[in-house]
Motif scaffolding. Structure first.
Motif, PDB file in Angstrom:
ATOM      1  N   SER A  78      37.647  48.997  48.429  1.00 42.50           N
ATOM      2  CA  SER A  78      36.701  48.354  47.514  1.00 42.50           C
ATOM      3  C   SER A  78      37.232  48.349  46.087  1.00 42.50           C
ATOM      4  CB  SER A  78      35.347  49.077  47.569  1.00 42.50           C
ATOM      5  OG  SER A  78      34.452  48.527  46.624  1.00 42.50           O
ATOM      6  N   LEU A  79      37.817  49.490  45.687  1.00 34.54           N
ATOM      7  CA  LEU A  79      38.399  49.586  44.343  1.00 34.54           C
ATOM      8  C   LEU A  79      39.557  48.617  44.190  1.00 34.54           C
ATOM      9  CD1 LEU A  79      38.447  51.076  41.608  1.00 34.54           C
ATOM     10  CD2 LEU A  79      39.995  52.739  42.657  1.00 34.54           C
ATOM     11  N   LYS A  80      40.372  48.507  45.223  1.00 37.70           N
ATOM     12  CA  LYS A  80      41.516  47.598  45.161  1.00 37.70           C
ATOM     13  C   LYS A  80      41.067  46.145  45.112  1.00 37.70           C
ATOM     14  CE  LYS A  80      45.948  46.483  47.278  1.00 37.70           C
ATOM     15  NZ  LYS A  80      45.788  45.050  46.994  1.00 37.70           N
ATOM     16  N   ALA A  81      40.037  45.778  45.866  1.00 38.27           N
ATOM     17  CA  ALA A  81      39.533  44.406  45.839  1.00 38.27           C
ATOM     18  C   ALA A  81      39.038  44.035  44.445  1.00 38.27           C
ATOM     19  CB  ALA A  81      38.422  44.234  46.877  1.00 38.27           C
ATOM     20  N   ALA A  82      38.333  44.963  43.800  1.00 35.50           N
ATOM     21  CA  ALA A  82      37.855  44.710  42.447  1.00 35.50           C
ATOM     22  C   ALA A  82      39.017  44.614  41.468  1.00 35.50           C
ATOM     23  CB  ALA A  82      36.879  45.812  42.026  1.00 35.50           C
ATOM     24  N   ASP A  83      40.019  45.467  41.674  1.00 37.49           N
ATOM     25  CA  ASP A  83      41.194  45.456  40.814  1.00 37.49           C
ATOM     26  C   ASP A  83      41.961  44.151  40.955  1.00 37.49           C
ATOM     27  OD1 ASP A  83      42.845  47.730  39.203  1.00 37.49           O
ATOM     28  OD2 ASP A  83      44.229  46.354  40.197  1.00 37.49           O
ATOM     29  N   ASP A  84      42.134  43.684  42.198  1.00 38.39           N
ATOM     30  CA  ASP A  84      42.830  42.421  42.442  1.00 38.39           C
ATOM     31  C   ASP A  84      42.082  41.250  41.814  1.00 38.39           C
ATOM     32  OD1 ASP A  84      44.822  43.717  43.804  1.00 38.39           O
ATOM     33  OD2 ASP A  84      44.047  43.255  45.803  1.00 38.39           O
ATOM     34  N   ALA A  85      40.750  41.270  41.940  1.00 38.29           N
ATOM     35  CA  ALA A  85      39.957  40.188  41.366  1.00 38.29           C
ATOM     36  C   ALA A  85      40.085  40.151  39.849  1.00 38.29           C
ATOM     37  CB  ALA A  85      38.492  40.349  41.772  1.00 38.29           C
ATOM     38  N   ARG A  86      40.124  41.327  39.251  1.00 40.72           N
ATOM     39  CA  ARG A  86      40.273  41.392  37.792  1.00 40.72           C
ATOM     40  C   ARG A  86      41.644  40.880  37.375  1.00 40.72           C
ATOM     41  NH1 ARG A  86      39.551  46.949  34.185  1.00 40.72           N
ATOM     42  NH2 ARG A  86      39.843  45.988  32.112  1.00 40.72           N
TER      43      ARG A  86
END
Length: 961
Positions: free
Chosen positions: A340-348
């Motif tokens: 979940s953290l990585k998905a948010a990081d990628d989106a940012r």
């Protein structure tokens, strides 16, 4: 790009128009007695400022101002001059000349390696010498001298470096597998100064100081002589591997050329069209009236854009720190939270345009412009004045490592919220001037001269921050200081040849001389904010991030501090004697000795014995035995700086200290002393059937007390980062640094003994296929192997296995033993038919091997075995097609690395994959668990094979009149 194209169109237009307006009044060709054309022969109109030289096909053309009778002289070194009168009474005449040749091919006459005034060819030379003509250096698209030699001379190796600070802008070079500082460079036979840069980064030649060959415009060069033999007894310090003598042009016609090219590569599944390079040069040599001498002016400009062959950053999180698994958290819960953290990081990252291809791994941006002036004035037949002066200005921009937003102690998020790629921008100025007089005093030939040279490098750091300053207040550009090296050399050489009638000895050439040299090395401090923690002069303390200190100074390259600034000089006096005796037409023996005394370390005596025996026909056996030395450079003696590394999240200092520092004395290391060599060579050289020449030479070089740049001696710590009080390095550093601000230290020391053995082979055959066509075939190869025979530290280092292991680790060992190709083979075919010329060259670069600093074969180290990696041999093929539209204009198209060959890819650990979450956050081994630095380096950069820019296509226009 538009500006470059406009420049190209303008110069092409100007060149074509100039060529068409030039009238050829007297034209023809110059050949030897067999009908083979002679490139570079001089045609001079006696008593007038008129003259030219033959082109690559032996053709010439001279424009006369008016009708009348003129006397024409045609000459070439090693041939008998010819003179004739011609009546110019029409707009065009044709006259061919055939020079009386000696027993050798004329274009192979060399002067290096012997102090005799009698010209010899490379097959007559008593030691192996390669001759590279002006045609050789301009046949293909390489525009830098180091790159040209890398593909022309098998025993020479040099490649551009990447992400290596100042070394990105000055190519380290090797001859016979030895270091950049173990080959001496001469210009017109006079010692050339070295650069101000000492290579301290992780590249080939680490710890050495070389000569910037690229500061000499290719358009100024008549020929290059590469002496592949130890020659310290003849020429002094540095000539352990050999000598490169660059001979400047004299009387030449107007010559202009311009070229444009770029990469056209399809590596990695992508199309690359970067590395655009524009080049323009000119040269012209004028003869003075009444044989009073000449003056030649040559210049060159090169604009090279950067290339990038970097990979994607495999670190999964760009904005967020990697989470840690809770003690009671299940693996499934942790991985879900991580995902979940990585998905948010990628989106940012996507929203902000942060590209994972965030590095520049390849050639730096570079602009290089300079000129050379070479001249001579003849007072009379027995006395002349000569001079040569050159100036080059280079600017460059090289990238460092990308700083991620997560690296909060190295970044200011108010200035660079998405991270930044810092740049090291350099301004390099190179200036040289040589003046002297040659002539006769009685029966002695004399040469008295003075040569001065200076190299300066200014560092400007851009697109970066000093993270220790209050948020939002840091500049993004810094002046980080300057390096300077200057040298002044005064020489007196005396030479006389005795001829004897009867008896065993038929001639004796005697040479005596002396030299006085002064060297000066300086480090100048940068601006305060380029190196400071906070801004002490304004009372601003360094910034903290929580309980962690931020990094001091400009990110990527902290400036030189006032405490680093130095201004050191030394001088040395030397004297030599050289005797060369001929015993009839078949035996030649030589003996030379040289004594040198340096103000900073004492004296040295070197000697050399050489001999050649003509076995039968034109085939000779030759050999040499020599001792040599290399004086430690002032850079190695006095260079010092400070940088910051992070240990357990805390910034700590890493010092490069000179031998005067108290820390070095705690290791028992004393002042540097010279490297001492013993070398021997044995070979066959000769000519068969007038057109086939060959040289085969084996060599062996032993060097003791080689100066190395040590590995880092770091403080010993526990796994939690606490200092170990009983650690031997800690105890040493505490004697001068009880507050433990210094984390590690490195220094120069005489530490290793090496042996280098190899074989050089050069085969050449010229085929005369008719009146309008000929074929020149060359096969040249080098086999080379260097072995570190022993590692010798001080008594204190030798007594402690930990200290000795760190002095010269296996990574440093691989830089000496396996970082340049162990063999190289060059096959070149040059076919000319009428106006068309086709040149095909293929070069096989042998294998190279990288060794990791920590041995992965030791199970306890728990490292992937592939961290040690051998890169396979590769063939690189170039071709060019030239069309001589008329006597003046030549058009060329071609491609280097036509088959788009790259080195083997670096090993990538499967655990270092952004799609594999487990194990990513635990990658805390310095440099990563593979050699790619988190996927960003796809090809090897710590070793030197042939680079990785791929195919390069180009076009060139040349005009001579």
């Amino acid at each position: 790009m538009i500006k470059i194209l406009l420049k190209t169109v303008f110069i092409v237009f100007f060149t074509v128009i100039s060529c068409q307006l030039s009238a050829q009044i007297l034209k023809g060709k110059v050949t030897d007695s067999t009908g083979l054309f002679i490139p570079g022969a001089t045609i001079q109109v006696i008593g007038h400022k008129l003259g030219t030289s033959t082109d690559a096909n032996g053709k010439y053309a001279i424009k006369f101002p008016k009708t009348g009778t003129y006397r024409i002289r045609v000459s070439f070194t090693g041939y008998q001059n010819t003179e004739t009168d011609i009546q110019m009474d029409s707009i065009s005449k044709t006259m061919d000349f055939a020079l009386s040749d000696t027993k050798t091919l004329l274009q192979n006459v060399v002067v290096i390696g012997s102090r005799s005034s009698v010209p010899r060819t490379n097959i007559e030379s008593v030691v192996p010498v390669d001759l590279i003509t002006s045609k050789d250096v301009k046949t293909f698209a390489q525009v830098d001298l180091t790159q040209i030699l890398n593909y022309v001379a098998p025993s020479f190796s040099s490649n551009r470096q990447t992400v290596a600070d100042g070394t990105d802008h000055i190519d380290p070079a090797s001859l016979r597998g030895l270091g950049p500082d173990q080959v001496l460079v001469l210009v017109n036979g006079k010692r050339r100064h070295t650069t101000a840069l000492v290579n301290i980064n992780g590249t080939f030649g680490r710890g050495s100081v070389g000569t910037d060959l690229n500061s000499i415009p290719v358009s100024a060069i008549e020929r290059i002589e590469v002496l592949r033999d130890g020659a310290a007894a003849q020429y002094g310090s540095d000539a352990i591997a050999g000598v490169i003598n660059i001979v400047l042009k004299k009387v030449t016609p107007y010559s202009f050329s311009t070229s444009f090219g770029q990469s056209d590569s399809k590596a990695l599944g992508r199309n690359f069209s970067d590395g655009r390079t524009f080049q323009a040069d000119f040269s012209k040599g004028w003869a003075f009236r009444n044989d009073k001498g000449f003056i030649n002016l040559a210049g060159q400009y090169i604009n090279r854009e950067y290339t990038n062959r970097g990979g994607l950053d495999t670190r999964p999180l760009l904005y967020s720190a990697a989470p840690t698994k809770g003690a009671l958290e299940s693996e499934a819960t942790f991985e879900a939270r991580y995902a979940s953290l990585k998905a948010a990081d990628d989106a940012r990252a996507t929203a902000n345009g942060l590209d994972r291809n965030n590095m520049r791994v390849g050639n730096s941006d570079s602009k290089n412009g300079g000129f050379f002036l070479n001249g001579q004035y003849n007072f009379n037949k027995n006395s002349n004045l000569y001079f040569a002066t050159g100036y080059t200005h280079k600017t460059g921009s090289a990238a460092g490592f990308f700083r991620l937003p997560t690296q909060t102690t190295q970044i200011d998020l108010t200035l660079f919220p998405n991270g930044f790629l810092p740049f090291i921008d350099t301004k390099i100025n190179d200036l040289s001037f040589s003046v002297g007089s040659k002539g006769k005093i009685g029966t002695w030939d004399y040469d008295i001269s003075n040569t001065s040279g200076q190299n300066t490098i200014k560092f400007n750091i851009n697109n970066t921050v000093n993270a220790s300053l209050p948020l939002g207040t840091s500049p993004t550009s810094f002046y980080a200081g300057e390096l300077l090296f200057r040298q002044n050399t005064s020489n007196l050489d005396l030479n006389k040849k005795y001829e004897f009638d009867g008896g065993l000895m038929t001639s004796l050439n005697t040479a005596f001389g002396g030299e006085f040299r002064i060297d000066n090395y300086q480090i100048k401090a940068g601006d305060e904010l380029s190196y400071s923690f906070g801004q002490p002069s304004a009372g601003i303390p360094g910034r903290m991030v929580g309980t962690s200190f931020t990094a001091a100074g400009a990110q990527v390259f902290p400036g030189f501090k006032p405490g680093n600034a130095i201004d050191k000089s030394r001088n040395n006096v030397s004297a030599y004697a050289d005797f060369e005796a001929e015993f009839g037409p078949r035996v030649l023996l030589e003996a030379a000795g040289r004594y040198e005394n340096y103000s900073d370390f004492g004296s040295n005596f070197s000697y050399k014995f050489t001999g050649k025996i003509k076995l039968f026909g034109d085939i000779s056996l030759r050999g040499a035995y020599a001792t040599g030395f290399r004086a430690p450079s002032l850079h190695q003696r006095y260079f010092n700086n400070e940088s910051t590394q992070f240990v357990a999240g805390n910034p700590t200092q890493v010092l490069t200290v000179n031998n005067d520092n108290a820390i070095v004395s705690q290791f028992g290391v004393g002042s540097l002393k010279p490297e001492i060599s013993r070398s021997g060579s044995l070979g066959l050289a000769g000519k068969i059937a007038k057109t086939f020449t060959f040289t085969i030479d084996a060599y062996n070089i032993d060097i003791k007390d080689r100066i190395v740049f040590s590995s880092q001696y770091a403080r010993e710590r526990t796994s939690s980062g606490a200092l170990i009080p009983t650690g031997v390095v800690n105890q040493i550093l505490n004697t001068v640094d009880p507050n433990a601000q210094v984390n590690s230290v490195q220094f120069f020391t005489n530490a290793i003994t090496t042996n280098t053995a190899g074989l050089d082979v050069v085969l050449t055959n010229r085929f005369n296929l008719g009146t309008k066509s000929n074929l020149l075939l060359t096969v040249a190869g080098n086999l080379n192997k260097t072995v570190v025979r022993s590692i010798n530290g001080s008594d204190k280092i030798e007594s402690d296995p930990t200290l000795k292991a760190k002095l010269f680790d296996r990574l440093e060992r691989s830089r000496y033993e396996s970082s340049v190709p162990k063999n190289k083979l060059n096959i070149t075919a040059n076919y000319t038919i009428d106006k068309l010329s086709l040149v095909i060259r293929t070069v096989r670069f042998g294998e190279v091997t990288y060794l990791n600093a920590i041995d992965p074969t030791v199970a306890a180290n728990n490292l992937p075995a592939e961290l040690d990696q051998t890169f396979n041999p590769k063939w690189i093929t170039d071709f060019s097609v030239s069309y001589a539209a008329n006597k003046s204009l030549t058009l060329t198209i071609g491609a280097n690395n036509v088959f788009d060959i790259y080195p083997d890819k670096l090993y990538i650990n499967p655990r270092n994959n952004e799609n594999n979450l487990s194990g990513i956050s635990t990658d805390n081994y310095t440099g990563g668990l593979d050699n790619t630095s988190n996927g960003r380096f796809l090809y090897p950069r710590a070793i030197s094979q042939f680079g990785y820019s791929g195919r390069y296509v180009y076009g060139k226009i040349a005009c001579t009149f």
